[in-house]
Design a protein around this motif. Structure first.
Motif, short mmCIF file in Angstrom:
data_model
loop_
_atom_site.label_atom_id
_atom_site.label_comp_id
_atom_site.label_asym_id
_atom_site.label_seq_id
_atom_site.Cartn_x
_atom_site.Cartn_y
_atom_site.Cartn_z
N VAL A 1 1.05 1.61 -7.35
CA VAL A 1 1.78 0.91 -6.29
C VAL A 1 2.09 -0.52 -6.70
N GLY A 2 3.36 -0.90 -6.56
CA GLY A 2 3.74 -2.28 -6.85
C GLY A 2 5.13 -2.36 -7.43
N ASP A 3 5.67 -3.58 -7.50
CA ASP A 3 7.03 -3.74 -7.99
C ASP A 3 7.09 -3.94 -9.51
N ASP A 4 6.65 -5.10 -10.00
CA ASP A 4 6.73 -5.33 -11.45
C ASP A 4 5.52 -4.79 -12.18
N VAL A 5 4.37 -5.05 -11.60
CA VAL A 5 3.13 -4.50 -12.14
C VAL A 5 2.57 -3.62 -11.05
N GLN A 6 2.01 -2.47 -11.43
CA GLN A 6 1.48 -1.56 -10.42
C GLN A 6 -0.05 -1.56 -10.44
N ILE A 7 -0.62 -1.36 -9.26
CA ILE A 7 -2.06 -1.17 -9.15
C ILE A 7 -2.30 0.33 -8.99
N MET A 8 -3.07 0.90 -9.91
CA MET A 8 -3.37 2.34 -9.80
C MET A 8 -4.22 2.53 -8.56
N THR A 9 -3.75 3.35 -7.63
CA THR A 9 -4.40 3.48 -6.33
C THR A 9 -4.72 4.95 -6.05
N LEU A 10 -5.91 5.15 -5.52
CA LEU A 10 -6.35 6.50 -5.13
C LEU A 10 -6.55 6.53 -3.63
N PHE A 11 -5.92 7.50 -2.97
CA PHE A 11 -6.17 7.75 -1.54
C PHE A 11 -6.87 9.10 -1.42
N VAL A 12 -7.97 9.13 -0.71
CA VAL A 12 -8.65 10.40 -0.42
C VAL A 12 -8.52 10.64 1.07
N ARG A 13 -8.01 11.81 1.43
CA ARG A 13 -7.82 12.11 2.86
C ARG A 13 -9.14 12.54 3.47
N LYS A 14 -9.67 11.73 4.40
CA LYS A 14 -10.97 12.02 5.00
C LYS A 14 -10.85 12.85 6.28
N SER A 15 -9.70 12.73 6.95
CA SER A 15 -9.47 13.49 8.19
C SER A 15 -7.96 13.50 8.42
N GLU A 16 -7.54 14.06 9.53
CA GLU A 16 -6.11 14.06 9.86
C GLU A 16 -5.51 12.66 9.76
N THR A 17 -6.28 11.68 10.22
CA THR A 17 -5.72 10.32 10.34
C THR A 17 -6.34 9.31 9.39
N GLN A 18 -7.43 9.66 8.74
CA GLN A 18 -8.12 8.65 7.93
C GLN A 18 -8.08 8.90 6.44
N PHE A 19 -7.81 7.81 5.73
CA PHE A 19 -7.73 7.85 4.27
C PHE A 19 -8.62 6.77 3.69
N GLU A 20 -9.32 7.12 2.64
CA GLU A 20 -10.11 6.12 1.93
C GLU A 20 -9.25 5.67 0.75
N LYS A 21 -9.20 4.36 0.54
CA LYS A 21 -8.33 3.82 -0.52
C LYS A 21 -9.17 3.11 -1.57
N ARG A 22 -8.90 3.40 -2.84
CA ARG A 22 -9.58 2.68 -3.92
C ARG A 22 -8.56 2.23 -4.96
N GLU A 23 -8.79 1.07 -5.55
CA GLU A 23 -7.85 0.53 -6.54
C GLU A 23 -8.51 0.44 -7.91
N PHE A 24 -7.72 0.69 -8.95
CA PHE A 24 -8.25 0.77 -10.31
C PHE A 24 -7.52 -0.10 -11.31
N GLY A 25 -7.10 -1.28 -10.87
CA GLY A 25 -6.52 -2.21 -11.83
C GLY A 25 -5.04 -1.98 -12.14
N GLU A 26 -4.53 -2.83 -13.02
CA GLU A 26 -3.08 -2.90 -13.28
C GLU A 26 -2.61 -1.95 -14.37
N PHE A 27 -1.47 -1.34 -14.11
CA PHE A 27 -0.79 -0.48 -15.07
C PHE A 27 0.70 -0.81 -14.97
N ARG A 28 1.43 -0.52 -16.03
CA ARG A 28 2.89 -0.74 -15.96
C ARG A 28 3.63 0.59 -16.04
N PHE A 29 4.52 0.81 -15.11
CA PHE A 29 5.28 2.06 -15.03
C PHE A 29 6.76 1.76 -14.88
#
Length: 215
Positions: A179-207
């Motif tokens: 996620v991001g415009d020039d530089v992206q942050i690798m992001t993980l979303f885990v769906r915990k329920s219908e409405t809830q997501f856990e979000k974790r970030e893993f640093g910068e990557f370029r895509f």
């Protein structure tokens, strides 16, 4: 296009796997996939000598084939089990698709560049990789007809997280997205329920950016 895969190539893949291990990739399935897949065949033949360096390279339609470390990192975050339904946004060269197939996933993949889509579709079947479904279209919408998915991988930079992708995940399903415009942050979303997501970030990557409605 040179369609040979030689012992020399296999040796170079082994060196690449060692580099990935040094960089912290641990998943045995992911490492095994990278040691098997002839990455040089996914690239323009003029780049063939560089195929097993840990670098991204240009392919058709102003796109790139991602750096092997990035492919391995994203694949590891998905935590794929054999038989998982996995949605890939951005088929690209098909290299990441092949990795997902090697991991035993049932792969559904979307590409929005028409020429690339046609080329990759033919090429994957020639190599013996059989994704469940390859489609041409807008990855931001996901592929609702085959949802829900055990995991979803986005292989291009996204300026925001498309809501349809979150909604197409199973409970405990995982979305891996840069996620991001020039530089992206690798992001993980885990769906915990219908409405809830856990979000974790893993640093910068370029895509390369994920294209929206460019056709």
């Amino acid at each position: 296009m040179n369609s040979k895969d030689t012992l020399k190539h296999a040796g170079k893949r082994k060196q690449l796997v060692n580099i990935l291990i040094e960089k912290g990739i641990k998943n045995k399935g992911v490492l095994s996939a990278i040691s098997k897949i002839p990455r040089h065949l996914f690239m323009d033949s003029s780049f063939e000598d560089h195929a097993y360096q840990d670098k991204a390279f240009p392919i058709a339609a102003d796109q790139t084939i991602s750096q092997p470390y990035t492919v391995a990192f994203q694949s590891e975050l998905l935590q794929i089990s054999n038989g998982d339904n996995v949605l890939e946004i951005g088929t690209g060269s098909g290299y990441q698709t092949a990795v997902l197939c090697e991991l035993g996933a049932k792969v559904y993949s979307i590409e929005r560049q028409k020429e690339l889509f046609k080329k990759t579709k033919l090429f994957l079947s020639k190599l013996g990789y059989r994704p469940k479904h390859l489609s041409f279209g807008d990855g931001y919408k996901g592929l609702v007809e085959y949802a829900p998915y055990d995991s979803i991988i986005v292989t291009a930079g996204a300026p925001f997280v498309p809501k349809p992708l979150l909604s197409q995940l199973k409970i405990n399903g995982r979305l891996v997205i840069p996620v991001g415009d020039d530089v992206q942050i690798m992001t993980l979303f885990v769906r915990k329920s219908e409405t809830q997501f856990e979000k974790r970030e893993f640093g910068e990557f370029r895509f390369v950016p994920l294209l929206e409605n460019r056709n």
